[in-house]
Scaffold this active site. Structure first.
Site, PDB file in Angstrom:
ATOM      1  N   ARG A 129      33.322  46.197  50.438  1.00  0.00           N
ATOM      2  CA  ARG A 129      34.473  46.009  51.331  1.00  0.00           C
ATOM      3  C   ARG A 129      35.135  47.347  51.681  1.00  0.00           C
ATOM      4  O   ARG A 129      36.359  47.437  51.781  1.00  0.00           O
ATOM      5  CB  ARG A 129      35.530  45.079  50.708  1.00  0.00           C
ATOM      6  CG  ARG A 129      35.140  43.627  50.690  1.00  0.00           C
ATOM      7  CD  ARG A 129      35.391  42.953  52.049  1.00  0.00           C
ATOM      8  NE  ARG A 129      34.787  41.634  52.084  1.00  0.00           N
ATOM      9  CZ  ARG A 129      35.438  40.512  51.795  1.00  0.00           C
ATOM     10  NH1 ARG A 129      36.707  40.535  51.473  1.00  0.00           N
ATOM     11  NH2 ARG A 129      34.811  39.358  51.833  1.00  0.00           N
ATOM     12  N   TYR A 132      29.550  27.576  50.131  1.00  0.00           N
ATOM     13  CA  TYR A 132      30.447  27.464  51.295  1.00  0.00           C
ATOM     14  C   TYR A 132      29.976  26.362  52.236  1.00  0.00           C
ATOM     15  O   TYR A 132      30.775  25.610  52.788  1.00  0.00           O
ATOM     16  CB  TYR A 132      30.507  28.791  52.057  1.00  0.00           C
ATOM     17  CG  TYR A 132      31.246  29.877  51.314  1.00  0.00           C
ATOM     18  CD1 TYR A 132      32.635  29.974  51.396  1.00  0.00           C
ATOM     19  CD2 TYR A 132      30.577  30.798  50.524  1.00  0.00           C
ATOM     20  CE1 TYR A 132      33.319  30.965  50.706  1.00  0.00           C
ATOM     21  CE2 TYR A 132      31.243  31.785  49.828  1.00  0.00           C
ATOM     22  CZ  TYR A 132      32.619  31.869  49.917  1.00  0.00           C
ATOM     23  OH  TYR A 132      33.289  32.835  49.230  1.00  0.00           O
ATOM     24  N   ARG A 190      40.796  45.420  55.396  1.00  0.00           N
ATOM     25  CA  ARG A 190      42.218  45.413  55.745  1.00  0.00           C
ATOM     26  C   ARG A 190      43.060  46.489  55.074  1.00  0.00           C
ATOM     27  O   ARG A 190      44.181  46.734  55.486  1.00  0.00           O
ATOM     28  CB  ARG A 190      42.809  44.032  55.424  1.00  0.00           C
ATOM     29  CG  ARG A 190      42.415  42.983  56.443  1.00  0.00           C
ATOM     30  CD  ARG A 190      42.755  41.593  55.963  1.00  0.00           C
ATOM     31  NE  ARG A 190      41.973  41.295  54.770  1.00  0.00           N
ATOM     32  CZ  ARG A 190      41.865  40.089  54.228  1.00  0.00           C
ATOM     33  NH1 ARG A 190      42.529  39.074  54.722  1.00  0.00           N
ATOM     34  NH2 ARG A 190      41.121  39.902  53.163  1.00  0.00           N
ATOM     35  N   ASP A 211      29.408  39.371  57.989  1.00  0.00           N
ATOM     36  CA  ASP A 211      29.839  38.527  56.882  1.00  0.00           C
ATOM     37  C   ASP A 211      28.676  37.672  56.414  1.00  0.00           C
ATOM     38  O   ASP A 211      27.752  37.397  57.186  1.00  0.00           O
ATOM     39  CB  ASP A 211      31.011  37.632  57.295  1.00  0.00           C
ATOM     40  CG  ASP A 211      31.722  37.079  56.075  1.00  0.00           C
ATOM     41  OD1 ASP A 211      32.565  37.776  55.502  1.00  0.00           O
ATOM     42  OD2 ASP A 211      31.392  35.944  55.660  1.00  0.00           O
ATOM     43  N   ARG A 237      40.687  45.048  64.289  1.00  0.00           N
ATOM     44  CA  ARG A 237      40.673  43.614  63.959  1.00  0.00           C
ATOM     45  C   ARG A 237      41.618  42.834  64.877  1.00  0.00           C
ATOM     46  O   ARG A 237      41.294  41.721  65.309  1.00  0.00           O
ATOM     47  CB  ARG A 237      41.075  43.451  62.491  1.00  0.00           C
ATOM     48  CG  ARG A 237      41.266  42.042  61.989  1.00  0.00           C
ATOM     49  CD  ARG A 237      39.952  41.333  61.820  1.00  0.00           C
ATOM     50  NE  ARG A 237      40.134  39.963  61.343  1.00  0.00           N
ATOM     51  CZ  ARG A 237      40.361  38.923  62.127  1.00  0.00           C
ATOM     52  NH1 ARG A 237      40.476  39.076  63.422  1.00  0.00           N
ATOM     53  NH2 ARG A 237      40.483  37.710  61.606  1.00  0.00           N
TER      54      ARG A 237
END
Ligand code: CP3
Length: 343
Positions: A23, A149, A27, A73, A36
């Protein structure tokens, strides 16, 4: 110039230890948040080669990592199979659950490359734009983690829906894993064709799975993907990351035949040295939360990791990804500490 990270993955010794961070695009960087904010949705962002290329390069410009990981992702794969995937602010990923024959029958590999093709375009651009000494890393989620998921329709704490399908409807669960093996292998092969120097397979949720199921749900699908990739690209290193797999790590390495393994934060390093680094290159394993507090505690821990693993093949990384509250200047200090260390 030589690619230090790629050479390390191929077993070449060096004085300096190569590094990248999970990562590393994200952010915690103001320039990431800026890009973003211009994307209508997170999936659009992943499929926009301009924006995805830019945010992949941002941390390299700031910190000079030895590896750049493709910005995308793990949920691109279910999206490519035709499952609906979206991200809700403050919640995380959502998917229309695949939990019976009917929802499974809607998935197919038919439109996969067309749907995810922009990811390959991002890699082709990165290949051109990255400094020649930086190793370009592709990635995908491992079938088990992606299935958690897909079946739950969201992230979940204990992956109840996936476990219960694995036990209660092994036939459907097996078909889903098989489809994910095929899609993921094709996806990673296409990433390598597009320029990835190495690939990482993230099995973030491989914790606390009983041994026979660990073999069936984690090891076998990963091994099948490794075999398919090697049939086309025998020389491309493959990094496994069976997060929280604990004492199963040596078995994972032996049976999947990965080229390297990423260690999560809890793996004791003296044990890893004797049981894992004796087999393959290891990556890891700084606690990302220690980079939030920073300072001497952080640099001391970085040096402990570097010292403990310095007699074998090691790539410095985190034990899991950066969290959004990480101060960028702490990352700069960490990068300096790693870059100036010599074996
Ligand atoms: O810099 C990099 O590491 C490359 C890009 C990358 C992302 N996700 C970008 C991302 C990678 C390698 C991933 C992998 C990923 N995605 C994993 C495996 C690694 C791990 O963290 O265990 C998993 C489980 C996911 C699924 C996922 N993606 C979740 C659960 C979330 C929401 C949680 C969160 O942090 O918001 C994401 C979103 C996501 N993927 C973000 C980023 C930068 C944040 C979303 C945003 O910017 O709005």
């Amino acid at each position: 110039m030589a690619k230090l990270l790629l050479n390390t993955l191929k077993g070449k010794p060096s004085d300096r230890v190569p590094f990248w961070f999970m990562r590393q695009a994200g952010r915690y960087l103001p320039e990431y948040r800026e890009v973003r904010a211009t994307a209508p949705s997170f999936m659009d962002f992943c499929y926009n080669p301009d924006k995805a290329t830019e945010v992949t390069l941002q941390p390299i410009r700031r910190y000079g990592m030895d590896g750049a990981i493709l910005f995308a992702d793990i949920l691109v794969v279910p999206d490519g199979l035709g499952q609906k995937v979206w991200f809700e602010k403050g919640f995380g990923p959502k998917l229309t659950p695949v939990n019976d024959e009917k929802s499974f029958s809607r998935l197919s590999l038919g439109g996969f490359h067309n749907q995810v093709g922009n990811v390959y375009e991002t890699l082709r651009r990165l290949k051109v734009e990255l400094p020649s000494e930086v190793t370009l890393l592709g990635f995908a989620g491992a079938p088990w983690t992606v299935a958690t998921y897909m079946i739950q329709g969201a992230g979940s704490k204990d992956h109840a829906a996936a476990r219960q399908m694995g036990y209660g409807n092994p036939e459907l669960f097996g078909k889903l894993l098989d489809m994910l093996v095929d899609a993921t292998a094709e996806y990673l092969i296409a990433q390598i064709d597009a320029g990835a120097d190495a690939v990482q397979i993230f099995d973030s949720w491989s914790a606390a799975i009983p041994e026979p199921m660990f073999e069936a749900w984690v090891i076998e699908p990963t091994r099948a993907i490794v075999d398919k990739i090697r049939a086309k690209h025998a020389e491309t290193p493959i990094i496994g990351f069976p997060r929280l797999a604990g004492a199963m790590l040596p078995t994972f390495v032996d049976q999947t035949c990965v080229s390297a393994v990423s260690l999560d934060t809890g793996v004791p390093l003296a044990w890893a040295r004797e049981n894992v680094q004796n087999k393959v290159c290891v990556q890891g394993n700084m606690d990302p939360h220690l980079v939030v507090s920073g300072g001497k505690a952080m640099t001391d821990e970085a040096l402990r990791i570097l010292e403990t693993l310095k007699h074998g093949s090691h790539i410095f990384n985190l034990g899991h990804g950066f969290v959004p509250e990480t101060p960028p200047e702490h990352v700069a200090l960490l990068a300096e500490t790693i870059k100036t260390f010599r074996r």
